[in-house]
Design a protein around this motif. Sequence first.
Motif, PDB file in Angstrom:
ATOM      1  N   ALA A  50      14.875   5.351  13.082  1.00  0.00           N
ATOM      2  CA  ALA A  50      16.031   6.211  13.257  1.00  0.00           C
ATOM      3  C   ALA A  50      15.782   7.304  14.283  1.00  0.00           C
ATOM      4  O   ALA A  50      16.719   7.993  14.689  1.00  0.00           O
ATOM      5  N   ASP A  51      14.528   7.469  14.728  1.00  0.00           N
ATOM      6  CA  ASP A  51      14.212   8.552  15.655  1.00  0.00           C
ATOM      7  C   ASP A  51      13.282   8.055  16.753  1.00  0.00           C
ATOM      8  O   ASP A  51      12.576   7.058  16.604  1.00  0.00           O
ATOM      9  N   ALA A  52      13.284   8.767  17.877  1.00  0.00           N
ATOM     10  CA  ALA A  52      12.344   8.561  18.989  1.00  0.00           C
ATOM     11  C   ALA A  52      12.220   7.093  19.389  1.00  0.00           C
ATOM     12  O   ALA A  52      11.130   6.612  19.698  1.00  0.00           O
TER      13      ALA A  52
ATOM     14  N   ASP B 271       8.264  -7.814  17.064  1.00  0.00           N
ATOM     15  CA  ASP B 271       9.108  -8.913  17.537  1.00  0.00           C
ATOM     16  C   ASP B 271       8.988  -8.943  19.060  1.00  0.00           C
ATOM     17  O   ASP B 271       9.357  -7.975  19.739  1.00  0.00           O
ATOM     18  N   VAL B 272       8.442 -10.012  19.599  1.00  0.00           N
ATOM     19  CA  VAL B 272       8.277 -10.140  21.045  1.00  0.00           C
ATOM     20  C   VAL B 272       9.547 -10.745  21.622  1.00  0.00           C
ATOM     21  O   VAL B 272       9.980 -11.829  21.217  1.00  0.00           O
ATOM     22  N   VAL B 273      10.154 -10.022  22.563  1.00  0.00           N
ATOM     23  CA  VAL B 273      11.417 -10.450  23.171  1.00  0.00           C
ATOM     24  C   VAL B 273      11.255 -10.531  24.688  1.00  0.00           C
ATOM     25  O   VAL B 273      10.348  -9.914  25.262  1.00  0.00           O
ATOM     26  N   THR B 274      12.118 -11.257  25.309  1.00  0.00           N
ATOM     27  CA  THR B 274      12.113 -11.381  26.772  1.00  0.00           C
ATOM     28  C   THR B 274      13.267 -10.560  27.336  1.00  0.00           C
ATOM     29  O   THR B 274      14.413 -10.715  26.901  1.00  0.00           O
ATOM     30  N   ALA B 275      12.966  -9.688  28.289  1.00  0.00           N
ATOM     31  CA  ALA B 275      13.994  -8.833  28.879  1.00  0.00           C
ATOM     32  C   ALA B 275      14.990  -9.663  29.672  1.00  0.00           C
ATOM     33  O   ALA B 275      14.604 -10.513  30.483  1.00  0.00           O
ATOM     34  N   GLY B 276      16.264  -9.424  29.417  1.00  0.00           N
ATOM     35  CA  GLY B 276      17.317 -10.098  30.163  1.00  0.00           C
ATOM     36  C   GLY B 276      17.636  -9.375  31.457  1.00  0.00           C
ATOM     37  O   GLY B 276      17.108  -8.293  31.735  1.00  0.00           O
ATOM     38  N   SER B 277      18.509  -9.956  32.238  1.00  0.00           N
ATOM     39  CA  SER B 277      18.835  -9.385  33.550  1.00  0.00           C
ATOM     40  C   SER B 277      19.492  -8.015  33.443  1.00  0.00           C
ATOM     41  O   SER B 277      19.413  -7.204  34.373  1.00  0.00           O
ATOM     42  N   ARG B 278      20.158  -7.747  32.328  1.00  0.00           N
ATOM     43  CA  ARG B 278      20.839  -6.461  32.165  1.00  0.00           C
ATOM     44  C   ARG B 278      20.086  -5.498  31.251  1.00  0.00           C
ATOM     45  O   ARG B 278      20.584  -4.402  30.984  1.00  0.00           O
ATOM     46  N   ASP B 279      18.935  -5.916  30.797  1.00  0.00           N
ATOM     47  CA  ASP B 279      18.178  -5.056  29.880  1.00  0.00           C
ATOM     48  C   ASP B 279      17.520  -3.892  30.614  1.00  0.00           C
ATOM     49  O   ASP B 279      17.106  -4.007  31.773  1.00  0.00           O
ATOM     50  N   THR B 280      17.415  -2.799  29.909  1.00  0.00           N
ATOM     51  CA  THR B 280      16.706  -1.603  30.374  1.00  0.00           C
ATOM     52  C   THR B 280      15.809  -1.124  29.228  1.00  0.00           C
ATOM     53  O   THR B 280      15.855  -1.661  28.117  1.00  0.00           O
ATOM     54  N   VAL B 281      15.024  -0.096  29.524  1.00  0.00           N
ATOM     55  CA  VAL B 281      14.235   0.516  28.458  1.00  0.00           C
ATOM     56  C   VAL B 281      15.151   0.959  27.324  1.00  0.00           C
ATOM     57  O   VAL B 281      14.860   0.752  26.145  1.00  0.00           O
ATOM     58  N   ALA B 282      16.288   1.525  27.671  1.00  0.00           N
ATOM     59  CA  ALA B 282      17.215   2.040  26.661  1.00  0.00           C
ATOM     60  C   ALA B 282      17.783   0.923  25.788  1.00  0.00           C
ATOM     61  O   ALA B 282      17.875   1.065  24.564  1.00  0.00           O
ATOM     62  N   THR B 283      18.164  -0.199  26.388  1.00  0.00           N
ATOM     63  CA  THR B 283      18.777  -1.266  25.591  1.00  0.00           C
ATOM     64  C   THR B 283      17.762  -1.929  24.660  1.00  0.00           C
ATOM     65  O   THR B 283      18.090  -2.263  23.515  1.00  0.00           O
ATOM     66  N   LEU B 284      16.537  -2.109  25.135  1.00  0.00           N
ATOM     67  CA  LEU B 284      15.525  -2.704  24.272  1.00  0.00           C
ATOM     68  C   LEU B 284      15.063  -1.709  23.203  1.00  0.00           C
ATOM     69  O   LEU B 284      14.843  -2.084  22.046  1.00  0.00           O
ATOM     70  N   ALA B 285      14.946  -0.443  23.582  1.00  0.00           N
ATOM     71  CA  ALA B 285      14.522   0.577  22.623  1.00  0.00           C
ATOM     72  C   ALA B 285      15.536   0.746  21.505  1.00  0.00           C
ATOM     73  O   ALA B 285      15.163   1.066  20.363  1.00  0.00           O
TER      74      ALA B 285
ATOM     75  N   GLN C 194       0.821  -1.206   0.000  1.00  0.00           N
ATOM     76  CA  GLN C 194       0.000   0.000   0.000  1.00  0.00           C
ATOM     77  C   GLN C 194       0.858   1.260   0.000  1.00  0.00           C
ATOM     78  O   GLN C 194       0.340   2.366   0.112  1.00  0.00           O
ATOM     79  N   GLY C 195       2.176   1.096  -0.126  1.00  0.00           N
ATOM     80  CA  GLY C 195       3.088   2.225  -0.059  1.00  0.00           C
ATOM     81  C   GLY C 195       3.497   2.502   1.371  1.00  0.00           C
ATOM     82  O   GLY C 195       2.786   2.147   2.317  1.00  0.00           O
ATOM     83  N   MET C 196       4.660   3.147   1.547  1.00  0.00           N
ATOM     84  CA  MET C 196       5.190   3.395   2.889  1.00  0.00           C
ATOM     85  C   MET C 196       5.604   4.843   3.062  1.00  0.00           C
ATOM     86  O   MET C 196       6.176   5.458   2.161  1.00  0.00           O
ATOM     87  N   ILE C 197       5.302   5.372   4.237  1.00  0.00           N
ATOM     88  CA  ILE C 197       5.725   6.716   4.615  1.00  0.00           C
ATOM     89  C   ILE C 197       6.990   6.612   5.454  1.00  0.00           C
ATOM     90  O   ILE C 197       7.038   5.855   6.423  1.00  0.00           O
ATOM     91  N   GLU C 198       8.017   7.340   5.063  1.00  0.00           N
ATOM     92  CA  GLU C 198       9.249   7.434   5.844  1.00  0.00           C
ATOM     93  C   GLU C 198       9.559   8.909   6.016  1.00  0.00           C
ATOM     94  O   GLU C 198      10.072   9.558   5.100  1.00  0.00           O
ATOM     95  N   GLY C 199       9.223   9.448   7.183  1.00  0.00           N
ATOM     96  CA  GLY C 199       9.406  10.887   7.395  1.00  0.00           C
ATOM     97  C   GLY C 199       8.475  11.672   6.486  1.00  0.00           C
ATOM     98  O   GLY C 199       7.259  11.480   6.497  1.00  0.00           O
ATOM     99  N   ARG C 200       9.045  12.533   5.650  1.00  0.00           N
ATOM    100  CA  ARG C 200       8.253  13.318   4.704  1.00  0.00           C
ATOM    101  C   ARG C 200       8.200  12.672   3.326  1.00  0.00           C
ATOM    102  O   ARG C 200       7.650  13.246   2.382  1.00  0.00           O
ATOM    103  N   SER C 201       8.757  11.484   3.191  1.00  0.00           N
ATOM    104  CA  SER C 201       8.782  10.807   1.896  1.00  0.00           C
ATOM    105  C   SER C 201       7.767   9.676   1.852  1.00  0.00           C
ATOM    106  O   SER C 201       7.523   8.999   2.849  1.00  0.00           O
ATOM    107  N   PHE C 202       7.178   9.488   0.678  1.00  0.00           N
ATOM    108  CA  PHE C 202       6.276   8.364   0.429  1.00  0.00           C
ATOM    109  C   PHE C 202       6.838   7.574  -0.733  1.00  0.00           C
ATOM    110  O   PHE C 202       7.223   8.151  -1.765  1.00  0.00           O
ATOM    111  N   ILE C 203       6.894   6.256  -0.597  1.00  0.00           N
ATOM    112  CA  ILE C 203       7.421   5.405  -1.653  1.00  0.00           C
ATOM    113  C   ILE C 203       6.490   4.215  -1.834  1.00  0.00           C
ATOM    114  O   ILE C 203       6.030   3.618  -0.858  1.00  0.00           O
ATOM    115  N   HIS C 204       6.196   3.909  -3.084  1.00  0.00           N
ATOM    116  CA  HIS C 204       5.310   2.788  -3.390  1.00  0.00           C
ATOM    117  C   HIS C 204       6.077   1.825  -4.299  1.00  0.00           C
ATOM    118  O   HIS C 204       6.232   2.077  -5.501  1.00  0.00           O
TER     119      HIS C 204
END
Length: 494
Positions: free
Chosen positions: A462-464, A442-456, A290-300
């Motif tokens: 590329a943003d947010a 993709d459903v993943v299981t958090a490891g003992s050293r994982d944080t929000v930052a590492t999973l994110a 159906q086409g994809m939006i990437e930022g301000r660009s649209f590509i089909h």
Amino acid sequence: MPSRFVAKTRFFALAGAASVALAACASVPGSNVAAGAPITPAEAQMGREYHPQFVAEFGGEMTGAQASYVQQVGQNIAVQSGLGNAQSDFKVTLLNSSVDNAFAVPGGYVYVTRQLVGLMNNEAELAGVLGHEVGHVAARHSARRQQAAQRNQLLGVLGQVLSGAVFGNSALGQLGQQIAGTAPQLATLSYSRNQEIEADQLGVTYLRRAGYDPRAMATVLQSLAAQNALNAQLQGRDAATIPEWASTHPDPAGRVQNAAQLAAGGTGVTNRDTFLSRIDGLLYGDDPKQGMIEGRSFIHPQYRLAFTAPQGFYMVNSTRAVSINGDSGRAQLTTAAYNGNLSNYIASVFQQIGGQQAQLQPQSIQQTTVNGIPAAYGIARVASGQQQVDVVVFAYEFSNNQAFHFQAIAPAGQSGVFNPMFQSMRRISTAEAAQVVPRRIDVVTAGSRDTVATLAARMGYADAQEQRFRVLNGLFGNQGVVPGQKYKIVVRAS
């Protein structure tokens, strides 16, 4: 031609005819039926007639294990309403749409998009959303709204009314309908706040009856509100300016507290791990077909085209068109039947926009070339209330039997804001098209050293990344991840 990017103007003619036919009926199905009463034969017939239109508009019906799971949960919660005695009385459809949306129509037809399912975090939330939609049907909200429209003779100008009467006359009301949304989507809008609250209450009741945690209604509304806010931030707009057609429920934030109060003291199952396991691998965001939006660009990749929206505008993709929205105008890219003559094509589009009453015609049609593509455009100036507006149709010939066009509206003399976009249209190569791949959950299981930052950091954006991860997993404030617990990330499909 693939069916998912077909002529939008022909679709409006079909949907408009359905609305007019409905207005001509002696009574609207369900309008005189008591709330909570079983589905009537007239309602069942209405649902059967509208079902193909809804499915086509929202990208088609998904099949497979994920769709079967959604259907199972939806039928289980729907039967709690008393509208039908058996789960088979309800048809629950998972739609291939990247818009957060869910709705139901009389006759036991319930719909939810894969994008909204991907935002959820447990089975109780899925049941709550579907229960809310069933609640609208049980309370006969849509039937009563249609009956009111019939009494006020509004269905004949449905597009103008539901697009906020922005354009002031029938000609621009039709264009407003095309740019602001489509007839099937508009048919599910404009519930009053009281109706939304009533549907929430019914949804919570159904959750309790089915043994689910009734608090799930509030948590999913909170996630949807957060997603709306994040979308506004990423698109550079005020959250209040979200196009209402992008969601049947544009004010989830205002209902969170009320839903929480309705569920106070309630307990039940959420089936979080089961839910996450079942939606693992679900398509997320735009479908390349159906086409994809990437930022301000649209590509089909199928149609081998790409363009860039003007600075300060944002895009929303649908199965039949991509809309471009901003404070200084709105536009849409779509297609129609093409016989090899761009001038005739543009004249036909103007005629479809204006309808029989308006006789909307461009001042002239100019031929040009854009990045090697034969092109043409026309502009018509039309009075809209106390102001003048320009309607632009800019068309491109991609082959002897395939053309695409932008249709845009802006204040008189200001349509030039779209010129950079018109000039950005280009063909893409086979190699560039092959690089367009979808994203999946993709459903993943958090490891003992994982944080929000590492999973994110594993999110396929590329943003947010962290903001996206938190909203996707319903993590608010300073909430962190728990080792051993499942979380969703979005990755590029291989």
